[in-house]
Design an enzyme around this catalytic site. Structure first.
Site, PDB file in Angstrom:
ATOM      1  N   ASP A 408       1.080   1.669  -3.338  1.00  0.00           N
ATOM      2  CA  ASP A 408       0.387   0.615  -2.602  1.00  0.00           C
ATOM      3  C   ASP A 408      -1.107   0.695  -2.875  1.00  0.00           C
ATOM      4  O   ASP A 408      -1.655   1.783  -3.094  1.00  0.00           O
ATOM      5  CB  ASP A 408       0.607   0.770  -1.093  1.00  0.00           C
ATOM      6  CG  ASP A 408       2.030   0.433  -0.677  1.00  0.00           C
ATOM      7  OD1 ASP A 408       2.737  -0.205  -1.473  1.00  0.00           O
ATOM      8  OD2 ASP A 408       2.416   0.813   0.438  1.00  0.00           O
ATOM      9  N   MET A 409      -1.780  -0.438  -2.832  1.00  0.00           N
ATOM     10  CA  MET A 409      -3.219  -0.463  -3.074  1.00  0.00           C
ATOM     11  C   MET A 409      -3.955   0.517  -2.168  1.00  0.00           C
ATOM     12  O   MET A 409      -4.879   1.211  -2.593  1.00  0.00           O
ATOM     13  CB  MET A 409      -3.772  -1.873  -2.858  1.00  0.00           C
ATOM     14  CG  MET A 409      -5.268  -1.987  -3.123  1.00  0.00           C
ATOM     15  SD  MET A 409      -5.920  -3.636  -2.856  1.00  0.00           S
ATOM     16  CE  MET A 409      -5.912  -3.706  -1.059  1.00  0.00           C
TER      17      MET A 409
END
Length: 560
Positions: A408-409
């Protein structure tokens, strides 16, 4: 000036507090301090001053009928320049005297349209009739017989096909045995005879299947006599429901600060799907803006919070603040905010500016890098700067997609980069088959009382509020996480996460959901409270090198 009970003056003075210069982007923001004060005051009124008929689940938390609600406050200035706030809730709530406190619905179909009440009654009658027909013993018996006969006849055909296959194998074995001893002409005649036998067997099997289908059609026709009535009623109910929805949406007309008005159906045109979802316009934020414009109040700041027990499907925490939902509210609020100076969408700003990728391990076949938090793994819709883009520039001679797996970012930690198609394919297979061991470290917002365990909550995308994920036992993908406590602090718990599946936001939802650990990861801006960063880090990877076959064990400690 006429008194408005829905306009609430603050209990204190805010002469020294700077008001926001821009209205916060409603789909990703931290509430302004003055909005937090308004929310706190409203929470006190909800708790102590209002006589609710609704069960929020705060006392009997496991009550089946209990459910929390989203509330919102909109700080405004009236025509005299006085500061105050408006209050609203999403959907419908029962209680005495709520109309004097909360902004009303955009359109209250129960009180304003008798036709709606009549149509709902007709739909209820159709549903009742359908339920009665579906429970008819004659229908259930016909369905049972049809199912039984279908299984019986299918089993017969399957058995016949097995027999035909056995005969075919025997003929094939016979040809193989005689091929070396028979003359060519004799072998050819034998082969032609066997081909014809196969054709005859398949013809018989197909004819038998057709015969059984004709027998089955008698039972199907008997079942259809009952089922067709049900399908016709369901179709009628569906058509009436759609017509009623169009009728209702025709009354949902929204205002903006320029005095313009637009219907909800027009606002959703051009979107996929272009039909407004159920409940569009009934959330707290649209109610607040609508009432503000109708009464010449100037919007200053917004805050929305959850009050009570969370639903089974979504992550909601009592008193936590959440942005407006995109699926229902984005087209509506984009219109309602026209004419107001709104801060830019922060999600369009590249979070990777000034950040670098640290190489932890590298050879000629692969590399393992440490991705910082708030750094895309692959290019997004608006931002292309990402691990993939940086790796393409660093390894221009590499073949294949390079990126083997994603984080995930907001999650930091170890990522594997493959420099060839073969290595990429081999490592992806290893990830798919869970041959690669992964360990994450996280800091939870709360103190766990257990030392270890497993979480099994199936997840799917919340299509009405991307990119949020939700728990769904019907359509969700299987998700499993093992966890263990590292240490407990006064208000937090540090844990190891071992994801046994790899779904989007799996660890974040499994941590925050009330049927998971019930404690969001510190700094989770989607499922918890936003802070400096998400305290989740992919700390360790262990796997067999696809070329050298040596065991690779790589670790990188978190910086939180």
């Amino acid at each position: 000036m006429k008194s408005d009970t829905r306009f609430t003056y603050f209990k204190g003075s805010f002469d020294n507090m700077a008001l926001p210069e821009l209205f916060a982007f409603p789909f990703y923001y931290t509430p302004h301090p003055i909005a937090l004060v308004a929310a706190t005051e409203l929470q006190e009124r909800i708790k102590n001053e209002i006589d609710w008929n609704h069960d929020f689940g705060l006392e009997a938390f496991d009550s089946d009928r209990a459910l929390g609600k989203m509330f919102g406050v909109l700080v405004v200035k009236n025509a005299l320049g006085e500061l105050g706030y408006l209050s609203a809730y999403s959907g419908v709530i029962d209680g005495d005297g709520l109309d004097a406190v909360f902004a009303p619905s955009i359109y209250n179909c129960f009180f304003e349209e008798q036709l709606y009440v009549n149509e709902v009654h007709n739909l209820d009658q159709l549903s009742k009739e359908i339920n009665e027909l579906e429970a008819d013993p004659a229908l259930l018996k016909a369905k049972e017989i049809l199912h039984s006969k279908t299984q019986e006849y299918n089993a017969i055909i399957i058995e016949e096909k097995k027999i035909i296959k056995t005969y075919s194998n025997k003929r094939k074995a016979k040809r193989k045995k005689l091929k070396l001893t028979l003359e060519e002409d004799a072998y050819q005649l034998l082969h032609e005879d066997h081909v014809q036998s196969s054709i005859n067997d398949n013809f018989f099997c197909n004819a038998y299947a057709e015969y059984l289908n004709k027998k089955l059609s008698k039972f199907k026709s008997h079942f259809d006599e009952y089922n067709d009535k049900i399908l016709a009623l369901k179709n009628e109910r569906s058509n009436k429901s759609r017509a009623l929805q169009v009728l209702i949406f025709g009354e949902y007309n929204f205002l903006n600060s320029k005095g313009e008005s637009k219907n909800v159906i027009d606002l959703f045109k051009g979107r996929i799907p272009d039909v407004p979802p159920a409940g569009a316009g009934d959330c707290a934020a649209p109610k607040l803006f609508q009432y503000a414009y109708q009464n010449d109040y100037k919007p200053i700041a917004l805050a929305e919070f959850w009050w009570g027990k969370a639903p089974n499907s979504k992550v909601r925490k009592h008193k936590y603040f959440y942005p407006a939902c995109r699926g229902k509210c984005e087209p509506i609020l984009n219109f309602m905010l026209q004419g107001i100076d709104v801060s830019p969408n922060p999600l369009l700003t590249n979070p990777a500016v000034g950040k670098s990728l640290e190489t932890i391990f590298e050879d000629e076949h692969l590399a393992i890098i440490n991705k910082p938090a708030e750094f895309l793994s692959v290019p997004g819709k608006y931002i292309t700067d990402s691990v993939q883009e940086r790796m393409l520039k660093k390894y221009p001679e590499a073949t294949g997609p390079l990126i083997v797996h994603r984080l995930d970012m907001s999650t930091s930690g170890l990522m594997v980069i493959a420099k060839s198609k073969f290595v990429h394919k081999t490592l992806q297979e290893a990830f798919t088959n869970r041959w690669i061991k992964k360990r994450y470290v996280a800091l939870l917002d709360g103190v766990l009382d257990k030392d270890e365990g497993h979480i099994d909550l199936p997840l799917r995308l919340d299509i009405e509020n991307r990119p949020y994920q939700m728990v769904c036992y019907e359509h969700g993908k299987h998700c499993r996480t093992r966890w263990e406590v590292i240490q407990r602090n006064e208000r937090t718990t540090q844990v190891y996460f071992y994801p046994l599946t790899g779904r989007t936001h799996q660890l974040r939802v499994h941590a925050a959901h009330r049927h998971g650990l019930g404690m969001p990861i510190v700094g989770d801006d989607l499922y918890g409270l936003k802070k400096d960063r998400l305290h989740l880090h992919a700390e360790s990877l262990t796997f067999e090198h696809p070329i050298t076959k040596k065991l690779l064990e790589v670790e990188k400690a978190a910086d939180f």
